[in-house]
Write an enzyme that holds these catalytic residues in place. Structure first.
Site, PDB file in Angstrom:
ATOM      1  N   GLY A 678       0.970  -1.259   0.157  1.00  0.00           N
ATOM      2  CA  GLY A 678       0.098  -0.241  -0.002  1.00  0.00           C
ATOM      3  C   GLY A 678       0.904   1.015   0.091  1.00  0.00           C
ATOM      4  N   ASP A 807      10.168 -10.283   6.232  1.00  0.00           N
ATOM      5  CA  ASP A 807      10.437  -9.119   5.160  1.00  0.00           C
ATOM      6  C   ASP A 807      11.606  -8.280   5.979  1.00  0.00           C
ATOM      7  OD1 ASP A 807      10.944  -8.248   2.708  1.00  0.00           O
ATOM      8  OD2 ASP A 807       9.112  -6.687   2.964  1.00  0.00           O
TER       9      ASP A 807
END
Length: 982
Positions: A678, A807
């Site tokens: 996003g 991540d």
């Protein structure tokens, strides 16, 4: 009125007064409990269902009353509560003796009002996220049980509080490594009623005092993960009731004291990772031992024969010592033996034959010793075995056929011995086998085709043996196979074309055999292949053009019988020597080969390559133009749709802003970043505070508004965006100074917003790899490393459920105004559920350059993948380089580059960022060593984040001892990779 009448009247009045007093007291306690309820938050709405004004306090869940009807116990432990604890209200309960608030998510400092709970006998506020220091507790003189472990406290601990708590039975302060360093507290050894003393990982230093012998009631003593030095005092032998003794990971020296064998009640003993020496003879009388861990010390001499008669011993870990002589012949024969690791010693003699007598043994690890003789046949029936490691010994004879087919074995490692015989067809039964290392033996015969039934295989190393016959075509059924080493054998026949089905291949070495026929064209489809060595065979035909599509760091086709043109795309300097010894080859630009004739295919290939490049450039240009137009339209659609939706706000902290303030700020001029899940915006509130807002669409529409007719259908299929659900689920329950704070979520039918604290100094990537780099000195880099490591340690070890970030990278480590780090962007995070396997998650995610190598060959990844990624971040901090740089070479990254530079102390020093001051360069190398441990190829060899934090803290500036480089030029990295660490 008679005296009897007067007496009856007075008694009646007294009863009325007592009833009135109890009624008033009950009313006060009811109001107190209701005020406590308003201060606490819980994700479980049912927890406080019974806490209603219409119910008496003694009917409240978690509340117990005494015979007078007064509240004497509050137990709200392990309920996922959040907020701050209202000790001012709690301590108004006059009869309160038990307060259990452990295993929640309470935060904030501890109020001084806690000292007013003077009647407490039991206090548990452990396993929470409090901050600040522990207040003076000396007024709690009636305490018998005190649990403050893993509670988040820091600063100076008020050890003198215990001088008044002479009745303490349990004292649990462990796992608070933010306490200020303090000598072993003398006041503790005066608490002679102690039964349980847990002081592990709470910054204690100095020596264990002789007065420890005064604590004769102790059943459990845990002092692990501290800074304790000196010898184990002889007085410890007085603790005859001791059931568990944990001294792991300190700086203890010397021998076991005389009399240590008097601890005959001891069942669990761990003194690993110290500097202890001497023999183990003092332990021969500890016949109740269940678990004995003494690895990584300096012990010498023989393992006591008496260990073979210990009826309860199931775990024995002695690796990395200097032990000699044989293991006891009867070891494990009379117990439900489970595990042995005596690797990296100088043990001789034979393998004890009866360790799997009870059929429960899981791990047999005796590598790197001087053991001789054969593998006892009994282990062929040990179906419980998961790891079988005997490499680097002097073992001989044939491997019992059943060993190859053990159904649960994950690793078979018998390399560097003198074994003979064959790998039998039993290997088809090894359904759990992932790695097999039998290199450097005298094994022979053909490789059985049944090996294809061991479908979990990741690595096969049969090199340096006498195997012969064809490579079975069934090898192509091993779809997870990453490494295949068959070099230095006598394999013959063609390379099976089915090898192209093994799409996970990274490393193939078939050199020095008698292979013939063409090189399979299918090898060109192995897109992650990094190394291909087919040299010294009898291969013929042309080099397949399909090899041009591979990004190989090593290609060796030398000394074969290849003919025809060398593909143009392989004709460059990096492959110089790769084609030598093939007299039939030709090339247009390699001078050592004859020039190809026009019809040899070289010119045609060149034209084809030029045409493909031209078409690719045109497609790329059109794609960029389309993307720019799409992004511009998407942004306008995003701003327009926000104003049309209805929103639901869910807060996780007290909010000082409104929904409208957030929505009005989601516009192009406030855009500060774009992530995989996003857009991110900077929001400045009317009061001047700043926030960061991530906007995530709830479908794969790429930011386009869904029509009202289709939105419900899309939502029923996928719900909110998976990234949104993952991040909210993770962050809403997390409270840690090194993890980014989530204030609230704002959701609509079409999209979702996450409102975070704003970190004004951007990411660590910005500071390391842009013009800001010059402002980041070593001390700041060190503090960032420690803070980020603590954030990950919290996720891995302190949450109720393990959180795997998946991540970890420098751009996801954000910095506040003081350059303190926060772990951010949990769009890929995975919370491991309690009812699922903790070992892995089946979703591949991450960023190139940070991804652990196991992603290349298996979906089974765990928190050790985060550790690998964090090791890459540490390398960035030390070297100042990006994870991927052109200088590393094709298909190489910073981990490969660092490993290749560990040749001498000079080459190691050359890796340190030139902007780091000379005075700190040696200390930077200490962090580099930790980074190398974190990026070990095998996940099992990587440390936990808890260990990483400890190693980093030990590497604090001015406490460093440099990396060791041996006389022959081998670095400590070699020792790390060669040694066994679990």
């Amino acid at each position: 009125m008679s005296a009897a009448s007067i007496l009856r009247r007075n008694l009646h009045l007294l009863s009325l007064f007592s009833l009135l007093r109890l009624t008033i007291s009950a009313s006060d306690e009811l109001q107190t409990l209701l005020s406590i309820k308003t201060s606490l938050q819980s994700p479980n709405a049912d927890v406080f269902n019974s806490w209603k004004p219409t119910n008496p306090p003694c009917k409240f869940a978690g509340i117990t009353c005494n015979s007078d009807g007064s509240v004497n116990s509050i137990d709200l432990s392990n309920q996922k509560h959040t907020g701050t604890v209202p000790f001012d209200s709690i301590c108004q309960l006059p009869s309160l003796e038990t307060l259990a608030l452990g295993k929640n998510s309470f935060s904030g400092p501890i109020s001084e009002d806690l000292k007013n709970c003077v009647r407490l006998k039991y206090l548990d506020i452990g396993n929470n996220f409090f901050s600040g220091s522990v207040p003076d507790l000396s007024s709690l003189s009636r305490l018998e049980y005190l649990y403050l472990n893993n509670s988040g406290f820091s600063g100076k601990f008020p050890w003198n509080s215990f001088s008044n708590m002479t009745g303490l039975i349990v004292l649990s302060l462990g796992d608070n490594n933010q306490f200020d360093r303090a000598l072993f507290p003398d006041v503790v050894v005066g608490l002679t009623k102690l039964n349980w003393l847990y002081l592990a990982n709470c910054s204690i230093e100095g020596k264990i005092p002789p007065e420890i012998g005064n604590l004769t009631e102790l059943v459990n003593l845990e002092l692990s993960d501290n800074y304790i030095s000196g010898k184990i005092p002889p007085e410890i032998s007085k603790l005859s009731k001791l059931w568990q003794l944990e001294l792991y990971n300190n700086g203890l020296t010397g021998k076991f004291p005389v009399g240590f064998g008097n601890l005959t009640s001891l069942e669990k003993f761990d003194a690993s990772r110290n500097y202890l020496e001497g023999d183990l003879s003092e332990l021969r009388t500890l016949n109740k031992l269940v678990s004995l861990h003494l690895y990584k010390n300096e012990f010498f001499g023989e393992v006591p024969v008496a260990f073979g008669d210990f009826e309860k011993l199931v775990d024995l870990s002695l690796y990395a010592n200097k032990l000699t002589g044989p293991l006891p012949e009867r070891l494990g024969s009379v117990s439900d033996f489970n595990f042995i690791d005596a690797s990296e010693n100088f043990l001789t003699g034979r393998i004890p034959p009866e360790m799997c007598n009870q059929g429960k043994m899981m791990e047999l690890m005796l590598l790197q010793n001087k053991l001789s003789g054969e593998i006892p046949a009994t282990y062929a029936n040990c179906t419980s075995l998961t790891r079988f490691r005997l490499s680097n010994n002097s073992l001989s004879g044939e491997v019992p056929s059943g060993i190859w087919g053990l159904p649960k074995v994950d690793l078979i490692d018998i390399a560097l011995n003198q074994f003979e015989g064959q790998i039998t067809s039993d290997i088809g039964n090894a359904k759990s086998l992932t790695e097999i290392f039998v290199n450097n033996n005298h094994l022979s015969g053909e490789l059985p085709p049944e090996i294809s039934k061991a479908t979990g295989l990741i690595a096969i190393d049969l090199s340096d043996n006498q195997f012969s016959g064809n490579i079975p075509a069934t090898i192509g059924e091993l779809r997870l196979l990453n490494r295949l080493h068959l070099h230095n054998n006598m394999f013959s026949g063609p390379i099976p074309d089915t090898i192209g089905n093994c799409v996970a291949f990274n490393d193939i070495n078939m050199a020095h055999n008698s292979l013939s026929g063409d090189i399979p064209v299918s090898i060109g489809s192995l897109l992650v292949l990094n190394s291909l060595n087919l040299s010294e065979n009898a291969l013929s035909g042309q080099i397949p053009v399909t090899l041009s599509s591979l990004r190989l760091s090593l290609l060796d086709l030398s000394d074969n019988q290849l003919t025809g043109p060398i593909p143009q795309s392989l004709s460059y300097e990096a492959y110089n020597g790769s084609f030598a010894g093939n007299n039939g080859l030709c090339s247009q630009n390699i001078k050592s080969f004859r020039r190809c004739s026009p019809d040899s295919g070289g010119s045609k290939e060149l034209r084809l390559v030029i045409l493909c490049v031209a078409l690719g450039a045109i497609v790329l240009l059109l794609s960029v133009l389309c993307m720019m137009l799409f992004l511009k339209k998407s942004q306008k659609d995003e701003e327009r749709s926000l104003k049309e939706d209805s929103w639901d706000v869910k807060s996780f902290h007290v909010l000082s802003f409104t929904e409208d303030e957030i929505l009005d700020s989601i516009k192009q001029e406030n855009l500060i970043g774009k992530g995989g899940s996003g857009n991110v915006y900077r929001v400045v509130l009317s009061n001047g505070d700043e926030l960061a807002v991530k906007h995530i669409w709830n479908s794969d529409s790429g930011g386009r508004k869904k029509s009202r007719s289709t939105a419900p259908m899309l939502k029923s299929c996928s719900g909110k965006s998976r990234e949104f659900d993952a991040e909210v689920q993770t962050l809403s329950s997390i409270r840690h100074v090194n993890v980014v704070k989530l204030y609230c979520s704002i959701t609509s039918e079409d999209s979702s917003l996450l409102v975070y604290e704003y970190l004004p100094n951007g990411s660590l990537w910005d500071w390391l790899h842009t013009c800001r780099k010059m402002g980041l000195d070593w001390e700041t880099r060190y503090k960032i490393a420690v803070g980020a490591a603590k954030g990950l340690e919290y996720l891995h070890h302190s949450c109720e459920r393990l959180v795997i970030h998946r991540d970890v990278k420098s751009s996801n480590i954000l910095l506040d105004e003081f350059l303190k780090p926060r772990i951010a962007d949990f769009g890929l995070a995975k919370i491991v559920q309690a009812n699922t396997s903790k070992d892995s998650t089946h979703v591949i995610a991450g960023t190139h350059g940070y991804i652990a190598p196991e992603y290349g060959y298996t979906y089974k990844v765990n928190e050790k993948s985060d550790v690998y990624s964090f090791g890459v971040v540490l390398m960035e901090l030390v070297t100042g380089k990006r994870p991927i740089e052109p200088e590393y070479g094709e298909n190489r990254d910073i981990v490969n580059w660092a490993s290749n530079n560990l040749k001498s102390k000079e080459s190691v020093l050359s890796m340190v960022d030139s902007t780091i001051q000379e005075a700190y360069r040696e200390e930077a190398i200490k962090m580099l060593r930790i980074a190398i441990l974190c990026t070990a190829r095998l996940p099992a060899l990587r440390p936990t984040m808890r260990s990483v934090v400890q190693m980093l803290e030990e590497a604090e500036p001015c406490r460093f001892v440099g990396i060791i480089v041996s006389k022959d030029g081998a670095s400590e990295k070699d020792e790390v990779e060669d040694s066994y660490k679990g």
